[in-house]
Design a protein around this motif. Structure first.
Motif, PDB file in Angstrom:
ATOM      1  N   GLU A 100       1.628  -7.280   1.424  1.00  0.00           N
ATOM      2  CA  GLU A 100       0.687  -7.449   2.545  1.00  0.00           C
ATOM      3  C   GLU A 100      -0.495  -6.181   2.186  1.00  0.00           C
ATOM      4  O   GLU A 100      -1.781  -6.206   2.214  1.00  0.00           O
ATOM      5  N   VAL A 101       0.249  -4.977   1.612  1.00  0.00           N
ATOM      6  CA  VAL A 101      -0.480  -3.946   1.133  1.00  0.00           C
ATOM      7  C   VAL A 101      -1.369  -4.243   0.075  1.00  0.00           C
ATOM      8  O   VAL A 101      -2.730  -3.924   0.023  1.00  0.00           O
ATOM      9  N   ALA A 102      -0.854  -4.948  -0.911  1.00  0.00           N
ATOM     10  CA  ALA A 102      -1.558  -5.345  -2.107  1.00  0.00           C
ATOM     11  C   ALA A 102      -2.811  -6.075  -1.750  1.00  0.00           C
ATOM     12  O   ALA A 102      -3.817  -6.068  -2.369  1.00  0.00           O
ATOM     13  N   GLN A 103      -2.590  -6.868  -0.651  1.00  0.00           N
ATOM     14  CA  GLN A 103      -3.741  -7.868  -0.196  1.00  0.00           C
ATOM     15  C   GLN A 103      -4.529  -7.154   0.622  1.00  0.00           C
ATOM     16  O   GLN A 103      -5.957  -7.529   0.131  1.00  0.00           O
ATOM     17  N   ILE A 104      -4.163  -6.097   1.366  1.00  0.00           N
ATOM     18  CA  ILE A 104      -5.425  -5.683   2.189  1.00  0.00           C
ATOM     19  C   ILE A 104      -6.141  -4.739   1.426  1.00  0.00           C
ATOM     20  O   ILE A 104      -7.378  -4.462   1.437  1.00  0.00           O
ATOM     21  N   ARG A 105      -5.722  -4.221   0.182  1.00  0.00           N
ATOM     22  CA  ARG A 105      -6.404  -3.398  -0.808  1.00  0.00           C
ATOM     23  C   ARG A 105      -7.570  -4.011  -1.363  1.00  0.00           C
ATOM     24  O   ARG A 105      -8.777  -3.622  -1.781  1.00  0.00           O
ATOM     25  N   ARG A 106      -7.603  -5.528  -1.238  1.00  0.00           N
ATOM     26  CA  ARG A 106      -8.662  -6.128  -2.103  1.00  0.00           C
ATOM     27  C   ARG A 106      -9.954  -6.095  -0.946  1.00  0.00           C
ATOM     28  O   ARG A 106     -10.796  -6.572  -1.372  1.00  0.00           O
ATOM     29  N   TYR A 107      -9.442  -6.165   0.364  1.00  0.00           N
ATOM     30  CA  TYR A 107     -10.426  -6.380   1.427  1.00  0.00           C
ATOM     31  C   TYR A 107     -11.026  -5.024   1.929  1.00  0.00           C
ATOM     32  O   TYR A 107     -11.466  -5.014   3.374  1.00  0.00           O
TER      33      TYR A 107
ATOM     34  N   ASP B 288       2.687   9.863  14.288  1.00  0.00           N
ATOM     35  CA  ASP B 288       2.928  10.641  13.154  1.00  0.00           C
ATOM     36  C   ASP B 288       3.713   9.737  12.125  1.00  0.00           C
ATOM     37  O   ASP B 288       4.926   9.465  12.088  1.00  0.00           O
ATOM     38  N   ILE B 289       3.035   9.301  11.097  1.00  0.00           N
ATOM     39  CA  ILE B 289       3.934   8.491   9.767  1.00  0.00           C
ATOM     40  C   ILE B 289       3.318   9.382   8.489  1.00  0.00           C
ATOM     41  O   ILE B 289       2.547   9.983   8.502  1.00  0.00           O
ATOM     42  N   SER B 290       4.306   8.951   7.806  1.00  0.00           N
ATOM     43  CA  SER B 290       4.177   9.573   6.386  1.00  0.00           C
ATOM     44  C   SER B 290       4.392   8.530   5.259  1.00  0.00           C
ATOM     45  O   SER B 290       4.880   7.220   5.597  1.00  0.00           O
ATOM     46  N   ILE B 291       3.980   8.867   4.199  1.00  0.00           N
ATOM     47  CA  ILE B 291       4.204   7.652   3.085  1.00  0.00           C
ATOM     48  C   ILE B 291       5.529   7.428   2.721  1.00  0.00           C
ATOM     49  O   ILE B 291       6.109   8.200   2.055  1.00  0.00           O
ATOM     50  N   ARG B 292       6.183   6.305   2.994  1.00  0.00           N
ATOM     51  CA  ARG B 292       7.436   6.067   2.598  1.00  0.00           C
ATOM     52  C   ARG B 292       7.321   4.624   1.984  1.00  0.00           C
ATOM     53  O   ARG B 292       6.547   3.880   2.173  1.00  0.00           O
ATOM     54  N   ASP B 293       8.578   4.234   1.380  1.00  0.00           N
ATOM     55  CA  ASP B 293       8.712   2.979   0.828  1.00  0.00           C
ATOM     56  C   ASP B 293       9.039   1.941   2.053  1.00  0.00           C
ATOM     57  O   ASP B 293       8.587   0.907   2.134  1.00  0.00           O
TER      58      ASP B 293
ATOM     59  N   PHE C   1       9.823  -2.576  11.177  1.00  0.00           N
ATOM     60  CA  PHE C   1       9.899  -2.091   9.810  1.00  0.00           C
ATOM     61  C   PHE C   1       8.496  -1.702   9.330  1.00  0.00           C
ATOM     62  O   PHE C   1       7.629  -2.317   9.807  1.00  0.00           O
ATOM     63  N   ALA C   2       8.355  -0.625   8.763  1.00  0.00           N
ATOM     64  CA  ALA C   2       6.926  -0.259   8.274  1.00  0.00           C
ATOM     65  C   ALA C   2       6.918   0.197   7.116  1.00  0.00           C
ATOM     66  O   ALA C   2       7.873   0.731   6.363  1.00  0.00           O
ATOM     67  N   VAL C   3       5.694  -0.171   6.347  1.00  0.00           N
ATOM     68  CA  VAL C   3       5.575   0.546   4.881  1.00  0.00           C
ATOM     69  C   VAL C   3       4.250   1.104   4.900  1.00  0.00           C
ATOM     70  O   VAL C   3       3.146   0.620   5.674  1.00  0.00           O
ATOM     71  N   VAL C   4       4.088   2.348   4.600  1.00  0.00           N
ATOM     72  CA  VAL C   4       2.898   3.200   4.501  1.00  0.00           C
ATOM     73  C   VAL C   4       2.408   3.535   3.214  1.00  0.00           C
ATOM     74  O   VAL C   4       3.344   4.091   2.480  1.00  0.00           O
ATOM     75  N   ARG C   5       1.312   3.238   2.848  1.00  0.00           N
ATOM     76  CA  ARG C   5       0.630   3.628   1.606  1.00  0.00           C
ATOM     77  C   ARG C   5      -0.760   4.442   1.464  1.00  0.00           C
ATOM     78  O   ARG C   5      -1.313   4.450   2.776  1.00  0.00           O
ATOM     79  N   GLN C   6      -0.876   5.023   0.442  1.00  0.00           N
ATOM     80  CA  GLN C   6      -2.247   5.987   0.403  1.00  0.00           C
ATOM     81  C   GLN C   6      -3.443   4.838   0.686  1.00  0.00           C
ATOM     82  O   GLN C   6      -3.360   3.771   0.118  1.00  0.00           O
ATOM     83  N   GLY C   7      -4.159   5.496   1.483  1.00  0.00           N
ATOM     84  CA  GLY C   7      -5.361   4.698   1.534  1.00  0.00           C
ATOM     85  C   GLY C   7      -6.659   4.464   0.202  1.00  0.00           C
ATOM     86  O   GLY C   7      -7.014   5.567  -0.008  1.00  0.00           O
TER      87      GLY C   7
ATOM     88  N   TYR D 176      -7.114   8.630   4.508  1.00  0.00           N
ATOM     89  CA  TYR D 176      -6.676   7.726   5.377  1.00  0.00           C
ATOM     90  C   TYR D 176      -5.536   7.068   4.878  1.00  0.00           C
ATOM     91  O   TYR D 176      -5.030   7.215   3.666  1.00  0.00           O
ATOM     92  N   LYS D 177      -4.661   6.315   5.816  1.00  0.00           N
ATOM     93  CA  LYS D 177      -3.363   5.707   5.171  1.00  0.00           C
ATOM     94  C   LYS D 177      -3.450   4.073   5.540  1.00  0.00           C
ATOM     95  O   LYS D 177      -4.212   3.903   6.686  1.00  0.00           O
TER      96      LYS D 177
END
Length: 465
Positions: free
Chosen positions: A50-57, A110-115, A127-133, A146-147
């Motif tokens: 889902e992260v890979a998809q959203i980066r396209r939009y 408060d969230i941080s970038i994790r797998d 369940f959550a995945v946080v990536r660099q914006g 942003y994240k």
């Protein structure tokens, strides 16, 4: 006395049940651990996709603020997916820039970038995945303003395993039902026939009848071997009993004549001693006569018991009135009784098809027993009649009575109870009474307590042949 022990079938069922419970518990623990690992892997895979998809939009407005293009929401949903995935952009200061956020998520900004991590939003776990914006065209940077946050509830992921859990519980249920069926089958195939064999053995031992073979038609070889072994033992015991009865009969017959001669000579010698006035000789002859009389009585009892033990012997039966026989024998006993006893009677005319001598032996032995163990001034009550489809003769005394251990042995041959009871008799009277009762298919009941007297009831069925 044998110690109380657990049944083999019960022991087998308990051990099998414990093994089953431990096995199912281990399988459930292993399954839950595998499911947990697989859920984490599935959640991570879905969220990273889902992260890979959203980066396209992701697009930026004129003020360089990122937002999600509407094309992202216009995509066709995965038909095999029932999870609700929350996608949103969050600034480094916790501000929600765009997207859909779960309820009560603001309590956990408060969230941080994790797998992969777990987040509680109110009472719901995610369940959550946080990536660099960044967009898919932007290069990877060390820092971002942003994240990208993607979340899915743990419950939605677990729902994918509902069918697996349903099948697992169904299998466990089937196994438990099969175990219950196995337990009942094991009891029916082992415990029931074993109980039947045990009852047959107890009956044979109680009646001292080892002519009837035990039967087992079940599938187990061990029980078949046990049945054959018991039948072989029955045959040997029966043969020994027959040899013992034959020996008793032969010895009794051989002793009968010389004892009769000795008794006759005693009477002759007694007459001579009386004529000569020899008091010392007369006293010795009387002692000798009493002992020969006792031996003669013993021989007659053994002969009578041998006749009844002989299956081929023909014993004559006739119509006997219990009232007449009981009254006649009791008159004789009362006449020769040397104790101060009171005799009472409740006798009813009762016609029985039996051997006259057998009834005489029964009444005489029961009366002699009552007189022997009664104290001076006591009462002896005798009754006869019909009750509950059985002819009965009962004798009640107010003597010393007996305890439970004595009651269990009084019908054994040559058993005379306490040492102080050994002065008279040979311990064959009650044994002979029980033997006669069993010959007619009856029984002898005993009701007695120490110090409260005893009640002996001789019973034979009305339809006895």
């Amino acid at each position: 006395m044998l110690k109380r022990k657990i049944s083999f079938v019960t022991y087998t069922i308990i051990i099998t049940a414990l093994i089953l419970v431990v096995g199912i518990s281990c399988l459930l623990v292993i399954q839950n651990n595998l499911m947990k690992d697989d859920m984490n892997l599935m959640a991570y895979k879905k969220l990273t996709q889902e992260v890979a998809q959203i980066r396209r939009y992701i697009v930026y407005d004129s003020q360089k603020k990122p937002h999600i293009d509407d094309g992202f929401y216009d995509r066709e949903d995965d038909p095999d997916s029932n999870e609700q995935i929350y996608v949103f952009l969050q600034g480094n200061d916790g501000e929600i820039l765009d997207g859909e956020v779960p309820e009560e998520y603001a309590d956990n900004p408060d969230i941080s970038i994790r797998d992969l991590m777990h987040i509680d939003a109110g009472k719901v776990k995610y369940f959550a995945v946080v990536r660099q914006g960044r967009t898919d065209k932007e290069p990877l940077k060390k820092t971002s303003k942003y994240k990208i946050c993607v979340m899915v509830s743990v419950r939605d992921i677990e729902s994918n395993y509902s069918e697996l859990l349903y099948k697992s519980y169904c299998v466990i249920g089937i196994v438990l039902i099969a175990f219950v069926i196995y337990a009942f089958a094991l009891r029916k195939l082992i415990a029931v026939p074993m109980g039947s064999l045990n009852r047959s053995i107890d009956k044979s031992v109680d009646n001292l009848d080892f002519t009837e073979n035990l039967e087992y038609d079940g599938p187990f070889k061990e029980l078949d071997m046990l049945t054959d072994a018991n039948n072989n033992l029955y045959r040997k015991v029966h043969q020994e009993l027959e040899r013992q009865a034959e020996f008793n009969a032969n010895v009794s017959h051989e002793l009968r004549t010389p004892v009769a001669v000795m008794h006759a000579q005693c009477q002759l010698s007694k007459e001579i001693a009386e004529k000569n006035g020899d008091e010392e000789m007369l006293e010795s002859i009387e002692v000798f006569e009493r002992q020969t009389s006792r031996m003669k009585g013993l021989i007659e009892q053994l002969l009578q018991m041998s006749v009844m033990d002989n299956e081929n012997a023909v014993i004559a039966v006739e119509d006997v009135d219990l009232l007449d026989v009981v009254e006649s024998v009791c008159d004789d006993v009362e006449y020769i009784c040397k104790k101060n006893l009171k005799f009472t009677y409740d006798l009813k005319p009762t016609m029985v098809k039996a051997n006259m001598n057998h009834i005489v032996i029964v009444v005489n032995n029961l009366m002699s027993n009552a007189v022997k163990y009664s104290n001076d001034g006591g009462n002896i009550h005798v009754s006869c009649g019909v009750k509950n489809d059985s002819y009965f003769i009962s004798v009640r005394d107010e003597g010393r009575g007996m305890d439970k251990s004595t009651k269990e042995k009084i019908f054994e041959s040559f058993y005379r109870g306490e040492p102080d009871r050994s002065a008279e008799g040979f311990g064959l009277g009650l044994s002979q009474v029980m033997q006669i009762a069993r010959y007619y298919g009856g029984i002898v009941d005993v009701d007695s307590e120490p110090g409260k007297g005893s009640l002996f009831t001789f019973k034979i069925p009305v339809n006895a042949e």
